[in-house]
Design a protein around this motif. Sequence first.
Motif, PDB file in Angstrom:
ATOM      1  N   GLY A 171       0.718  -1.250   0.060  1.00 15.80           N
ATOM      2  CA  GLY A 171      -0.051   0.009  -0.065  1.00 15.80           C
ATOM      3  C   GLY A 171       0.938   1.025  -0.064  1.00 15.80           C
ATOM      4  N   LYS A 172       0.295   2.400   0.001  1.00 11.76           N
ATOM      5  CA  LYS A 172       0.958   3.708   0.307  1.00 11.76           C
ATOM      6  C   LYS A 172       0.273   4.776   1.020  1.00 11.76           C
ATOM      7  N   TYR A 173       0.789   5.678   1.438  1.00  7.92           N
ATOM      8  CA  TYR A 173       0.438   6.717   2.164  1.00  7.92           C
ATOM      9  C   TYR A 173       1.150   8.112   1.899  1.00  7.92           C
ATOM     10  N   THR A 174       0.500   9.261   2.298  1.00 15.98           N
ATOM     11  CA  THR A 174       1.184  10.564   1.961  1.00 15.98           C
ATOM     12  C   THR A 174       1.351  11.196   3.553  1.00 15.98           C
ATOM     13  N   ASP A 175       2.632  11.769   3.697  1.00 13.96           N
ATOM     14  CA  ASP A 175       2.985  12.218   4.823  1.00 13.96           C
ATOM     15  C   ASP A 175       2.178  13.480   5.194  1.00 13.96           C
ATOM     16  N   ASN A 176       2.343  14.114   6.344  1.00 12.24           N
ATOM     17  CA  ASN A 176       1.720  15.615   6.393  1.00 12.24           C
ATOM     18  C   ASN A 176       2.612  16.719   6.462  1.00 12.24           C
ATOM     19  N   TYR A 200       4.913   7.515   0.493  1.00 10.60           N
ATOM     20  CA  TYR A 200       5.626   6.298   0.710  1.00 10.60           C
ATOM     21  C   TYR A 200       4.994   4.817   0.487  1.00 10.60           C
ATOM     22  N   GLY A 201       5.698   4.142   0.322  1.00  8.94           N
ATOM     23  CA  GLY A 201       5.184   2.489   0.108  1.00  8.94           C
ATOM     24  C   GLY A 201       5.415   1.926   1.389  1.00  8.94           C
ATOM     25  N   VAL A 202       4.371   0.993   1.425  1.00  6.15           N
ATOM     26  CA  VAL A 202       4.195   0.256   2.812  1.00  6.15           C
ATOM     27  C   VAL A 202       3.986  -1.194   2.371  1.00  6.15           C
ATOM     28  N   ARG A 203       4.726  -2.126   3.034  1.00  6.82           N
ATOM     29  CA  ARG A 203       4.727  -3.639   2.584  1.00  6.82           C
ATOM     30  C   ARG A 203       4.646  -4.510   3.904  1.00  6.82           C
ATOM     31  N   SER A 204       3.988  -5.686   3.573  1.00  3.48           N
ATOM     32  CA  SER A 204       4.186  -6.527   4.884  1.00  3.48           C
ATOM     33  C   SER A 204       5.275  -7.373   4.611  1.00  3.48           C
ATOM     34  N   PHE A 205       5.635  -8.556   5.435  1.00  3.40           N
ATOM     35  CA  PHE A 205       6.755  -9.255   5.325  1.00  3.40           C
ATOM     36  C   PHE A 205       7.157  -9.826   4.329  1.00  3.40           C
ATOM     37  N   VAL A 247       7.793  -0.326  -7.357  1.00  2.00           N
ATOM     38  CA  VAL A 247       7.005  -0.127  -8.523  1.00  2.00           C
ATOM     39  C   VAL A 247       5.652   0.228  -8.351  1.00  2.00           C
ATOM     40  N   THR A 248       4.953  -0.592  -7.604  1.00  4.92           N
ATOM     41  CA  THR A 248       3.388  -0.579  -7.602  1.00  4.92           C
ATOM     42  C   THR A 248       2.832   0.800  -6.922  1.00  4.92           C
ATOM     43  N   ALA A 249       3.782   1.124  -5.788  1.00  2.24           N
ATOM     44  CA  ALA A 249       3.570   2.353  -4.983  1.00  2.24           C
ATOM     45  C   ALA A 249       4.051   3.496  -5.693  1.00  2.24           C
ATOM     46  N   CYS A 301      10.136   2.045   0.215  1.00  2.00           N
ATOM     47  CA  CYS A 301       9.132   1.226   0.679  1.00  2.00           C
ATOM     48  C   CYS A 301       9.424   0.710   2.128  1.00  2.00           C
ATOM     49  N   ILE A 302       8.517   1.011   2.974  1.00  2.00           N
ATOM     50  CA  ILE A 302       8.844   0.301   4.372  1.00  2.00           C
ATOM     51  C   ILE A 302       8.072  -0.779   4.730  1.00  2.00           C
ATOM     52  N   ARG A 303       9.032  -1.626   5.355  1.00  2.00           N
ATOM     53  CA  ARG A 303       8.566  -2.815   5.640  1.00  2.00           C
ATOM     54  C   ARG A 303       8.185  -3.150   6.942  1.00  2.00           C
TER      55      ARG A 303
END
Length: 284
Positions: free
Chosen positions: A202-207, A214-219, A228-230, A235-237
């Motif tokens: 997934g992804k999110y935008t900071d404040n 930022y990209g976000v991923r599970s393990f 690439v996807t985000a 990408c933060i794991r």
Amino acid sequence: MPLNPEKAFENSIGPGILWLVHPSIAENLAMYKFREFLPVPVLDSIGSILKEEGIIDGVTRLPMRYYTAHETTSAGERYAYSLPPEDVCPNGYCSRNYSELLNKMANSQKVREMRIAWKADVVMFVHPFFDVINQAAGQAYQPKYMGDRNNKHLAYAVAGWGYNLFADQYYSMHELFHLIGLGHSVHNTSQPGTNTARAFIGKYTDNDREKTVYGVRSFMAYNDVCKVTARVNNCIRFDHFSSNKRYVELDNGEKLRLGSSHDNNSQTAVNFIREVSNYSKILR
């Protein structure tokens, strides 16, 4: 082989592992050092993740975990670390093609005998080299359907050591999680996860003023696939399984659900880990 197969340890707390150690690793590293550099930290880290997921053994009420198959002797515990048998690595040569190695292990009568003697549910082959043919740092068979009688015959994985003296834990952890059914994200073009055994991206935008994305991923999600996807550079794991019940706190203070009803590796682990823990009991 264990000195006395009757003394080999067996219980229901999680899958027992037979570690096959590539000859070149064994030549350069005493087995107690191998244990210190790879199995111990890998199993500790896996145990922490499984505990966080709340996967509990129904009998002991303890968190389920992976453990190294072993036997109890008068001199203490002997662990299931072994050189690969001749029918896997003829004349000491082990293929650098992980697919070929997996096939050899799955068809090895000697490995089968070792699994039965050690009461090992799964087998992990530790390789000093990555698979440049398939562009892989690890590979494992992944059970797809619960109760499939063929699953116990495909409980094999290969993982590369990494580039440093101390092994990179992630590769072995990733492949061992595949053995209990966990999959990649649906965005992985070569090996996409299937519903619900899928990692989350997934992804999110900071404040901040820049509103950095930022990209976000599970393990189990790959870093390159996440970027690439985000469409991000970073990408933060999070060291959790994807789950529709797991929320993680982001750098901007917001919380993000690390999964969905379709991306739920946590439920997949619940579904498969007990079955995998019983492979050695039915492998005859």
